[in-house]
Design an enzyme around this catalytic site. Structure first.
Site, short mmCIF file in Angstrom:
data_model
loop_
_atom_site.label_atom_id
_atom_site.label_comp_id
_atom_site.label_asym_id
_atom_site.label_seq_id
_atom_site.Cartn_x
_atom_site.Cartn_y
_atom_site.Cartn_z
N ASN A 132 37.77 45.09 42.20
CA ASN A 132 38.55 44.38 43.21
C ASN A 132 38.09 42.94 43.41
OD1 ASN A 132 40.12 44.15 45.91
ND2 ASN A 132 37.99 43.76 46.48
N TYR A 197 44.36 31.12 38.57
CA TYR A 197 44.39 32.43 39.23
C TYR A 197 45.46 33.31 38.58
CZ TYR A 197 45.16 35.93 42.87
OH TYR A 197 45.33 37.11 43.55
#
Length: 350
Positions: A132, A197
């Site tokens: 995560n 990203y």
């Protein structure tokens, strides 16, 4: 070779069409029935061991709570040890029989190996690996004077997951375990100012789709592609063009603008339920799946919408005055679309 490619150019389209026409409807029906079965019978995680990276806040924190409620033993990893200990204490109170805290930076391979080693040494097994940990960047490519300052985005988001997976694979094979990886709907949505990203999340999705083929039935994989979720990212915490973590609410409003932000508790609950049901992909909120359809069928429209909402300036000389942000400011829609927690200005950079 040219002749073969020429023949395939002619044959592939009709072959694909008729194959889909013949086999896709029964496959969809089979998946529907399988989904009903899995909704009734799902994996019992009680007493099993779950390793979660980036567990000190946001989605990772609430994934820990969801696993804890189901009686899982937890290894929680992040860079902020004091915050991790607070999360661990709550996990113990709500049902986890054993929780360990490991301070680590997943951008370093040796830390990732230590995370897995400490988990297995303590629990003697590993059943779920939840990758995560992640950070975001908000800046135009041309604004970065030194492009290498944006390297941490790929190092943490992509390589951090790769490293941890590499060291965890032998233990996950022994337990017929599962990998849950947090990619993003940004892997297919071309949001401006987030190019690195977006690329890191697209790389994650393709990497784990490939591993699914390599691992077969030995290790299951759930790829999560959330939209905007209540977290530090939607609070405005980004890597700047200078390579520094900053909190920038204007940048947040430019990126998120009129998109509703989902409560993190609900998102985490859906992710864990999906993983335990054996789902290959989990997308929250569910309507974000339709953005993928737009991407495949009409990519120009998606690019135009993002250009309009995130790049087109309306009034003023500042590049911050984008159309989406202007509408958000004038309408006060933030009070409806954003959870109260991300409207707060009590955000710390650490």
């Amino acid at each position: 070779m040219d002749l073969v490619n020429g023949v395939l150019n002619l044959v592939a389209p009709p072959f694909t069409f008729f194959t889909m026409l013949l086999f896709l409807p029964p496959w969809i029906f089979f998946k529907f029935c399988l989904g009903i079965l899995h909704s009734v019978i799902s994996e019992n995680i009680s007493g099993k061991v779950v390793l979660i990276t980036g567990a000190s806040s946001g989605i990772g924190e609430h994934l820990a709570y969801e696993y804890a409620r189901r009686g899982a033993c937890l290894a929680l990893c992040a860079r902020r040890e004091s915050r991790l200990r607070e999360v661990a204490d709550r996990c113990r109170r709500i049902g986890s029989p054993d929780v360990i805290v490991i301070r680590a930076d997943v951008s370093h391979a040796h830390d990732c190996k230590r995370i897995v080693d400490e988990t297995v040494n303590h629990f003697n097994r590993l059943d779920h690996l939840v990758n995560n940990a992640g950070i975001s960047q908000v800046c135009m490519l041309e604004e970065a004077d030194d492009i290498t300052t944006l390297r941490p985005v790929m190092d943490i988001n992509f390589w951090g997951s790769v490293y941890t997976t590499k060291f965890a694979v032998p233990h996950l094979r022994n337990s017929c375990g599962r990998i849950v990886v947090l990619s993003s709907s940004a892997s297919w949505i071309p949001l401006p100012r987030m190019s690195i990203y977006n690329a890191s999340k697209a790389a994650l999705a393709q990497f784990y789709d490939t591993l699914r083929v390599e691992f077969g039935s030995d290790i299951k994989i759930t790829v999560v592609t959330p939209g905007f979720i209540e977290s530090e990212l939607t609070q405005g915490k980004f890597l700047s063009h200078e390579g520094k973590l900053v909190v920038d609410y204007d940048a947040r409003d430019m990126q998120v603008n009129l998109s509703p932000v989902m409560k993190v508790e609900r998102c985490a609950r859906s992710i864990v339920k999906g993983a335990l049901r054996g789902e290959r992909y989990v997308t929250e909120p569910g309507w974000m799946k339709m953005s993928y359809v737009w991407k495949v069928l009409w990519p120009e429209a998606m690019e135009w919408i993002n250009q309009l909402m995130c790049m087109t300036t309306v009034g003023g000389d500042s590049r911050d005055d984008t159309f989406g942000k202007k509408v958000l400011d004038i309408s006060g829609a933030q009070n409806i679309l954003y959870p109260q927690s991300i409207q707060s200005s009590e955000m710390k950079v650490d």
